[in-house]
Design a protein around this motif. Sequence first.
Motif: not given
Length: 366
Positions: A303-322
Motif C-alpha cells: 500500500l505504501g508503494e501504491l501511495r508513493d506512486g500517486g495512488s489514493p490509498t484507504l484502510v478500514q477503521d478499527e471500530a468496523s474491523s474484525v
Amino acid sequence: MQKVRVLIIDDSALVRKVLTTMLESDPAIEVVGTAPDPLIAREKIKLLNPDVLTLDVEMPRMDGLTFLENLMRLRPMPVVMVSTLTEKGADVTLRALELGAVDFFTKPNADLASTFMSCAPEICAKVRLAAGAKPRERADVRKLDVAPRLTADAVLPRTQAAGSRGGTRIIAIGASTGGTEAIRVVLEAMPPTAPPIVITQHIPAAFSGPFAARMDSCSAMRVCEARDGQPIQAGHAYIAPGNQHLLVMWDGARHVCRLHDGPPVNRHKPAVDVLFRSVAASVGAAAIGVVLTGMGDDGTRGLGELRDGGSPTLVQDEASSVVWGMPGAAWKAGAADEMLPLDAIAARLLALANSPVSSGAKRVGT
C-alpha cells in the motif's frame, strides 16, 4: 497472562480429543470443556462461560450453522469454525463467516491425528486471535516459532511505478481475517459499471472458488476467481485463487491477471503485498489501494508503494474491523491517505474512481 478459555463442539470423539491436545499445547489456552452437539454445548456455555468456541459444521440434533445463527442472536461470542476441506465444507464455512464466526480451521480428510497435530500452531493462533477480535484489536500474545518471512521481492522485484496505462482506474483490495464479509459489503454496494477490482483475500485453495461464486451472487458486478491471462474489464472483480499469487500486468494493449506460483510472502499465498506491488508497477497513479480487516501486516509495504506512486490509498477503521491488524499496520506506517468505516468505503472508492488521476491525497482519519 490470563488464559483463553475454549469450549470444543464436535460430534467426533477423536476430533474433540485431538483438538484438546492441540490447543492445550499452547500455554496461553485452556480447554474448559467439550460437547458432542450444540444442545449440550448450549448448557456448557452457560455453566463454563468460555472465551471462544470451536464449532463443527455437521453435527447431530442441530447443525453448526443453525446453532451459530442462534448464538449470535442471543449471546454473541467469538467462534472458530472447524470444517472439512471440501467444496461443500467451503460453502458452509463461508456462510458461517457471514453469520458472525471470526475465523475457520480446515479439518483434514485423512490421517486425522497425525495431520491435525502438525497444524497445532495454526489453530492455536486462530483461537488466540478470536478471543480478542471483538470488539477491539486483540492483545499481543506469545509468538510461535515460524518460518522466515519473505517480502514481495521473492515474487516480483520492485520497479518504478508506471504511468496511467489505458486511462482506466483499477481498485486493488487486500484482506484477511473477517475479510470475506468485508469484501461482500464493498462488492454489494458496487454498480455493474464500477471500475475493475482485483482482490487478494487470505484463503485456502478449496475456498477461493466458492467464495468468488458467493460474491458473484450478491454483487451487481461479475465476480470470478482470477485465471491466468484473463483480461481485466470494468464491471468485473477478480479474486486471487488460494495458493497462488495474483498479479496485474500490462500486456502491451490491456491489463491482464497473472497467476504466480512463487513462495509465500509475509507467510501468505496469495499475498496482498504481491498484488499491490504489481498494481503499482503496471497501473501507476490510476490505481486505488484498500486494506480491509485482517491479522498481521501483509499489504502495508504494498500500500505504501501504491501511495508513493500517486495512488489514493484507504484502510478500514478499527471500530468496523474484525481485526485491525492489517489496516492498523498500514495506517500507523503512513501508507494510507484515508481511514474509513466499512460501510463508507464503497462510496469513497467510486468517488475516487471518478476523480482525475493525481499525485496523492490528503491523509484523513475518522
